[in-house]
Design an enzyme around this catalytic site. Structure first.
Site, PDB file in Angstrom:
ATOM      1  N   LYS A  56       0.927  -1.015   0.018  1.00  0.00           N
ATOM      2  CA  LYS A  56       0.052  -0.021   0.121  1.00  0.00           C
ATOM      3  C   LYS A  56       0.775   1.454  -0.004  1.00  0.00           C
ATOM      4  O   LYS A  56       0.639   2.411  -0.537  1.00  0.00           O
ATOM      5  CB  LYS A  56      -0.761  -0.015   1.284  1.00  0.00           C
ATOM      6  CG  LYS A  56      -2.163  -1.137   1.036  1.00  0.00           C
ATOM      7  CD  LYS A  56      -3.269  -0.945   2.165  1.00  0.00           C
ATOM      8  CE  LYS A  56      -4.365  -1.731   1.939  1.00  0.00           C
ATOM      9  NZ  LYS A  56      -5.261  -1.722   2.856  1.00  0.00           N
ATOM     10  N   GLY A 119      -0.332   0.633  12.289  1.00  0.00           N
ATOM     11  CA  GLY A 119      -0.040   0.296  10.947  1.00  0.00           C
ATOM     12  C   GLY A 119      -0.992   1.272   9.943  1.00  0.00           C
ATOM     13  O   GLY A 119      -1.497   1.859  10.292  1.00  0.00           O
TER      14      GLY A 119
HETATM   15  P1  NAP Z   1      -0.072  -3.584   9.709  1.00  0.00           P
HETATM   16  O1  NAP Z   1       0.275  -2.438   8.820  1.00  0.00           O
HETATM   17  O2  NAP Z   1       0.820  -4.792   9.715  1.00  0.00           O
HETATM   18  O3  NAP Z   1      -0.315  -2.891  11.006  1.00  0.00           O
HETATM   19  C1  NAP Z   1      -0.809  -3.852  12.120  1.00  0.00           C
HETATM   20  C2  NAP Z   1      -0.409  -3.011  13.300  1.00  0.00           C
HETATM   21  O4  NAP Z   1      -0.793  -3.918  14.344  1.00  0.00           O
HETATM   22  C3  NAP Z   1       1.100  -3.041  13.665  1.00  0.00           C
HETATM   23  O5  NAP Z   1       1.606  -1.852  13.251  1.00  0.00           O
HETATM   24  C4  NAP Z   1       1.323  -2.947  14.903  1.00  0.00           C
HETATM   25  O6  NAP Z   1       1.390  -1.692  15.671  1.00  0.00           O
HETATM   26  C5  NAP Z   1       0.047  -3.741  15.594  1.00  0.00           C
HETATM   27  N1  NAP Z   1       0.473  -5.385  15.668  1.00  0.00           N
HETATM   28  C6  NAP Z   1       1.079  -6.271  14.997  1.00  0.00           C
HETATM   29  N2  NAP Z   1       1.348  -7.336  15.412  1.00  0.00           N
HETATM   30  C7  NAP Z   1       0.804  -7.106  16.962  1.00  0.00           C
HETATM   31  C8  NAP Z   1       0.376  -8.002  17.933  1.00  0.00           C
HETATM   32  N3  NAP Z   1       1.190  -9.497  17.908  1.00  0.00           N
HETATM   33  N4  NAP Z   1       0.394  -7.630  18.904  1.00  0.00           N
HETATM   34  C9  NAP Z   1      -0.052  -6.232  19.155  1.00  0.00           C
HETATM   35  N5  NAP Z   1      -0.039  -5.477  17.963  1.00  0.00           N
HETATM   36  C10 NAP Z   1       0.386  -5.773  16.893  1.00  0.00           C
HETATM   37  O7  NAP Z   1      -1.520  -4.057   9.315  1.00  0.00           O
HETATM   38  P2  NAP Z   1      -2.797  -3.425   8.733  1.00  0.00           P
HETATM   39  O8  NAP Z   1      -2.891  -3.266   7.223  1.00  0.00           O
HETATM   40  O9  NAP Z   1      -2.635  -1.983   9.436  1.00  0.00           O
HETATM   41  O10 NAP Z   1      -4.032  -4.218   9.109  1.00  0.00           O
HETATM   42  C11 NAP Z   1      -4.252  -4.279  10.443  1.00  0.00           C
HETATM   43  C12 NAP Z   1      -5.641  -5.376  10.680  1.00  0.00           C
HETATM   44  O11 NAP Z   1      -6.797  -4.474   9.952  1.00  0.00           O
HETATM   45  C13 NAP Z   1      -5.491  -6.494  10.041  1.00  0.00           C
HETATM   46  O12 NAP Z   1      -5.943  -7.633  10.628  1.00  0.00           O
HETATM   47  C14 NAP Z   1      -5.818  -6.362   8.715  1.00  0.00           C
HETATM   48  O13 NAP Z   1      -6.518  -7.582   8.287  1.00  0.00           O
HETATM   49  C15 NAP Z   1      -7.419  -5.555   9.011  1.00  0.00           C
HETATM   50  N6  NAP Z   1      -7.767  -4.659   7.800  1.00  0.00           N
HETATM   51  C16 NAP Z   1      -8.820  -4.843   7.656  1.00  0.00           C
HETATM   52  C17 NAP Z   1      -9.411  -4.175   6.331  1.00  0.00           C
HETATM   53  C18 NAP Z   1     -10.946  -4.440   6.194  1.00  0.00           C
HETATM   54  O14 NAP Z   1     -11.158  -4.042   5.199  1.00  0.00           O
HETATM   55  N7  NAP Z   1     -11.677  -4.900   6.844  1.00  0.00           N
HETATM   56  C19 NAP Z   1      -8.627  -3.293   5.787  1.00  0.00           C
HETATM   57  C20 NAP Z   1      -7.334  -3.314   6.121  1.00  0.00           C
HETATM   58  C21 NAP Z   1      -6.776  -4.007   7.375  1.00  0.00           C
HETATM   59  P3  NAP Z   1       2.400  -1.476  16.870  1.00  0.00           P
HETATM   60  O15 NAP Z   1       3.520  -1.985  16.752  1.00  0.00           O
HETATM   61  O16 NAP Z   1       2.435  -0.069  17.149  1.00  0.00           O
HETATM   62  O17 NAP Z   1       1.859  -2.123  18.120  1.00  0.00           O
END
Ligand code: NAP
Length: 410
Positions: A56, A119
């Site tokens: 992205k 994220g």
């Molecule tokens: P990302 O960029 O990888 O960010 C996820 C964030 O979650 C990380 O920056 C981290 O923040 C935190 N994290 C990761 N592993 C963790 C753990 N084990 N424990 C606690 N915090 C943790 O992913 P993203 O794209 O933002 O997506 C996040 C979630 O949203 C995913 O589950 C994804 O499937 C969902 N999502 C859904 C939609 C939808 O349309 N429904 C769209 C986009 C994303 P810190 O390091 O700051 O703690």
């Protein structure tokens, strides 16, 4: 027109199905390794693309133009190729999350909202929430506000989970303990598989407003499709597609006394809906390598229940199944979140005098009335729906389908 989804590892994606429902264009999955991204964006034959993890941000330098939202969020989830071959980058996750929040009916203005994770999805949620006047606090494992000083935020009204914690297959864990927030009104989880993460199950148990990320997935796809085809699509398409996906993904779980007809009704439901039917008792026998009477002859009921919970845990992580459970699965409280995370639980109730008892170890040793007296409150506690099976199994199956349809309409 050629469209698709660009990512690194896509696994099972619902995007092709959603886009097929939104418009008349082919939609493919493109799994691309980072070292091939540039070449892919320059030479692949596509008109429009959705972009997901981990690209992205990576696609930004390849966009000749960025929409205001994509620019503001520093992330692109939709690419459109112009006639001159250059790319425009959009971000439709913003609309997706705004639409999800609106569906929840939660009012966030001047309220404290915790967004878990820092994220891409968190950035989107923060932007929408701030626009609506919320006091947003990002909780990050490494930030000033983190999981060790949550006590500073006891006045939180809404929590948004934008971390992958609790997502399939690592279900049953929650990023946060809700008892810390006495003023909490609602919890939104961007995860949609399972339908109810542990976080959402905990929130549901407290009677809070909950919403999972499936609506956001459909809503962002709708806006992407508008960019692909160059014209508006009614917002009314979102609930229709959402309902279809929700029905397809949710398990239907039948509970009830031994011999009440769960397997027969389950088979009829499977036939009517074209869904796989799993008999939990048969799955237990397969897992144990012997029959249920043999399990009881060899050990205690506790041992049997342990095998049952392990089997239900595996089955209920899956989607779209009809699961006929054993009569006593309600005796273990921990089976409830397992079954409910992805399913609607239907109690099949039958007159005790009509229950079949052949080959059922516990039915033979315990009087049915005594057993029912103990289990009745447990069935009541587990059940989302209750259906009598005192008529024919066909009538019961039809009633289950009608009630499910009613529930989906809400
Ligand atoms: P990302 O960029 O990888 O960010 C996820 C964030 O979650 C990380 O920056 C981290 O923040 C935190 N994290 C990761 N592993 C963790 C753990 N084990 N424990 C606690 N915090 C943790 O992913 P993203 O794209 O933002 O997506 C996040 C979630 O949203 C995913 O589950 C994804 O499937 C969902 N999502 C859904 C939609 C939808 O349309 N429904 C769209 C986009 C994303 P810190 O390091 O700051 O703690």
């Amino acid at each position: 027109m050629k469209c698709g989804l660009l990512g690194r590892k896509l696994g099972h994606s619902y995007s092709p199905q959603i886009h097929n429902a939104l418009g008349d264009y082919p939609y493919k999955l493109f799994e691309v390794e980072p070292e091939h991204l540039e070449m892919f964006l320059q030479s692949a034959d596509f008109t429009g693309l959705n972009v997901t993890i981990p690209y992205k941000k990576a696609v930004l330098p390849y966009c000749a133009t960025l929409s205001k939202t994509a620019q503001r969020l520093g992330a692109v989830n939709t690419l459109v190729r112009k006639k001159d071959g250059t790319l425009i980058g959009h971000n439709t996750d913003y609309f997706g999350f705004a639409s999800m929040l609106q569906r929840s009916n939660l009012d966030v203005q001047n309220k404290k909202v915790l967004v878990l994770g820092s994220g891409g999805a968190s950035n989107t949620a923060v932007a929408v929430l701030q626009e609506l006047g919320a006091n947003v606090i990002v909780i990050s494992r490494s930030g000033e506000n983190n999981y060790d000083n949550l006590h500073l935020h006891g006045d939180t009204s809404v929590i948004v989970n934008a971390t992958p914690v609790g997502m399939y297959p690592h279900v049953g864990v929650s990023p946060i303990e809700l008892n810390l927030f006495p003023k909490l009104e609602g919890v939104l989880d961007l995860i949609y598989n399972p339908a109810r993460t542990k976080l959402l199950l905990d929130a549901e148990a407290k009677g809070l407003i909950t919403e999972n990320g499936l609506w956001m997935l459909v809503a962002q796809a709708k806006e992407s499709a508008e960019w692909f085809i160059g014209s508006k699509i009614s917002n009314n398409r979102i609930p229709v597609i959402h309902k279809g996906l929700r029905c397809q993904m949710e398990n239907i779980i039948l509970i009830g006394m031994p011999g009440c007809g769960k397997s027969t009704v389950g088979a009829l439901l499977g036939e009517a809906l074209g869904r796989p039917v799993v008999d939990a008792d048969k799955a237990i026998e397969e897992a144990a390598g012997c029959t249920i009477p043999e399990i009881f002859a060899r050990g205690t009921e506790v041992e049997f229940r342990q095998i049952e919970t392990a089997v239900l845990s595996d089955l209920s992580k899956q989607s779209g199944l009809i699961i006929a459970t054993g009569g006593g699965c309600v005796t273990r409280e921990e089976n409830y979140p397992l079954l409910h995370q992805n399913g609607t639980i239907v109690w099949i109730k039958r007159d005790l005098r009509k229950l079949a008892t052949e080959g059922r170890p516990l039915s033979q040793v315990t009087k049915m009335e005594d057993m029912f007296k103990i289990r009745k409150p447990m069935y009541e506690q587990f059940a989302d729906l209750t259906v009598s099976n005192d008529g024919t199994p066909e009538e019961t199956a039809s009633r289950v389908l009608a009630l499910l349809e009613q529930g989906e309409a809400q």
